[in-house]
Scaffold this motif. Structure first.
Motif: not given
Length: 257
Positions: A5, A132, A134-135, A152-153, A203, A205
């Protein structure tokens, strides 16, 4: 496995971001007009590097083929509303991006308070607490990120201008800009979020702290004992972190470099 990402651009203080529908070129701490600021702040006279900065960014944009430019805060240098040569530098950059039909997104930093007034409708502004896409969470880092950015990741930030001081075997030293990456700890954010802590979707991150794009802006020596971070959540929120040079060299745990 797919592409990462967040993928640093080899040899540059920049990365490409997978934002879902778009691929972005991300940089932090552009600090347009820094030469004017240094003259006022420190009495230092330097020739402007405005054209060089713009050409560097456009070259990276052409090299990566990105659809958008993301600046992780501090597009401009002086905290006051940008004017004069500072505003001219930003305007020239926006004109060059418009010619390529590439929009610019700015995660509002502590130096960007007047940007919206001077460049209305030309820059997509994200709140200072982050957002945020997307991820990926996008934030400058001078304030505590909000629950949305933390969900987010990967959380990308600037503000620190991370650098490492490297010493050779004969005692000589040099300072290099660096990436700082590592997993975030959830606990420090819960008190800061207050009532919003219940909305925090965690998540696990990874934090990615970008080196400063502007090579005249100084930085935080992340491997020097006693050197403090600028972000209110660092280093407490960083469970562990590793430093990397912009050429990709892995230096290992940042405090042990």
């Amino acid at each position: 496995m797919g592409e990462p990402a967040v993928e640093p651009v080899p040899g540059a203080p920049a990365a490409t971001l997978d934002l879902g529908d778009e691929r972005a070129l991300a940089v932090a701490d552009y600090h347009a007009g820094i030469e004017v600021g240094l003259r006022y702040e420190r009495g230092v006279e330097l020739d402007s590097n405005a054209e060089k900065r713009r050409r560097r960014l456009l070259s990276l944009l052409d090299r990566t083929g990105a659809d958008r430019v993301v600046v992780l805060g501090d597009l401009v240098h002086r905290i006051a509303e940008p004017d004069g040569t500072e505003a001219e530098e930003v305007r020239d950059l926006l004109d060059a991006l418009d010619a390529r039909s590439v929009p610019l997104t700015l995660a509002t930093g502590n130096h960007d308070g007047g940007v919206a007034d001077v460049f209305p409708d030309r820059i997509e502004l994200l709140p200072s607490e982050g957002a945020r896409v997307g991820s990926i969470g996008l934030v400058h880092g001078h304030t505590w990120p909000n629950a949305e950015a933390l969900s987010a990741s990967t959380l990308c930030m600037g503000h620190e201008h991370p650098s490492v001081r490297l010493t050779d075997e004969v005692g000589g030293s040099r300072v290099e800009r660096a990436w700082l990456r590592g997993p975030l700890r959830r606990e420090p954010f819960l008190d800061a979020l207050g009532d919003d802590a219940d909305e925090l979707a965690w998540n696990d991150p990874e934090l990615v702290v970008f080196p400063a794009f502007n090579d005249r802006s100084g930085g935080t020596w992340i491997n020097v004992e006693g050197e403090s971070f600028l972000a209110p959540f660092l280093p407490e929120a960083l469970a562990s972190g590793e430093a990397y040079l912009t050429d990709g060299t892995r230096l290992g745990p940042y405090r042990e470099v």
